[in-house]
Design an enzyme around this catalytic site. Sequence first.
Site, mmCIF file in Angstrom:
data_model
loop_
_atom_site.group_PDB
_atom_site.id
_atom_site.type_symbol
_atom_site.label_atom_id
_atom_site.label_comp_id
_atom_site.label_asym_id
_atom_site.label_seq_id
_atom_site.Cartn_x
_atom_site.Cartn_y
_atom_site.Cartn_z
ATOM 1 N N GLY A 44 0.737 -1.153 -0.131
ATOM 2 C CA GLY A 44 -0.233 -0.045 -0.001
ATOM 3 C C GLY A 44 0.702 1.367 0.127
ATOM 4 O O GLY A 44 0.455 2.235 -0.310
ATOM 5 N N ASP B 109 2.017 -1.770 11.645
ATOM 6 C CA ASP B 109 1.906 -2.601 10.677
ATOM 7 C C ASP B 109 2.540 -4.111 10.694
ATOM 8 O O ASP B 109 2.916 -4.489 9.826
ATOM 9 C CB ASP B 109 2.309 -1.905 9.111
#
Length: 398
Positions: free
Chosen positions: A138, A256
């Site tokens: 992303g 993350d």
Amino acid sequence: MNRSLEVDISYNDLQGPVPDNKAFQDAPIQTFAGNKDLCGNVGGLRPCNPPFTRYEHMSRKGHKKMVFSITFPLLGALLLLLASIGIYFILQKRKRDASTENSEELLSISDLDGNILYSDIIKATDNFGDTYCIGKGGYGSVYKAKLPSASIVAVKKLHSLPNGERNFRKEFLNEIKALTQVRHRSIMKFYGFCSNAQHSFLVYEYLEKGSLATLLNEEEKATELDWSTRLDIIKSVAHALSYMHHDCSPPIVHRDISSKNILLDRDNHAHVSDFGTAKLMKLDSASNWTDVAGTYGYIAPEFAYTGKVTEKCDVYSFGVLVLEVIKGNHPGDLIPSVSSPLTRENLVLTDFLDQRLPIPPPQVQDEVILMLNIAITCLHDNPQHRPSMNMIIPMLSV
């Protein structure tokens, strides 16, 4: 001397006008031999220069004034021109420095020469050609780059930032600099960060086997990750997070933690990677609020709702990861089940095990159950009821 009848001043190394009297005027030229530069009204000597008249003196004085009046303005103009040229080149250098500011940042935060490293990476990846791309996410794409030194690095090229986000670049660079101080065997080594008008990228060590997510998704490679290897992966990630949360100053929250950001080396040792979204915790809690970042399915519910960063966000993601490593894929619907005491009682061990592997032997099975219980506590809806990573580490040694 006025009454002298004869005079002989030969070979006395004299100079200047001889006296104007009879003895000198009548003296033969031999009496003046051996002197440097005599002059006067004597035969054989050169006449002396007559004194300046008033007019000549004024003329010479006016000439000097004219020279000064012309010379000094010219010198002033020349100095002004040189100063202007100097200022121009200084400004041009500053512009060039500004355009390569972050390339120099790499030089200041890397063990390698930043400018050379930047050039080598551009060449090694053919200016980030698709042939060298080994993964996409992303926040950017990852490229494999073989440098002239024969060493191989992983380069994560970040997506272009919208204009509105460029104000955060300085803060981001400061955090990246802090991450260069991170040293742990279960954290992928970070070489530096580079940014200029063309590219922004992170440079890491290259880990041969790639991401845990990719290995779990491929049937053959997943079966190579036996139960002992998977338990070691979980322990390595736990130790890395404990180090980041409790041994770094300021503490670092990864934000993350997911299987795609756990990379394995050739010996299947796990390394936490991708600090592009990491957040340095500050004593001022008001500064720990930020935009939501992370991978869907791993984000702690309170972070998704409030945007407040705490280390318990990583703890929640770690719980999801533990279930994924044991189950072989993302736990998905199992997460609400283990979070509720009512549905948790109806679950059995086989609901959590990767069916591609044989049932673990009793001793390993006990350790798997321990890991599952740790994961369940990490997935509690209330972050205050989740254990900290330094509480989890002793549990892993039981």
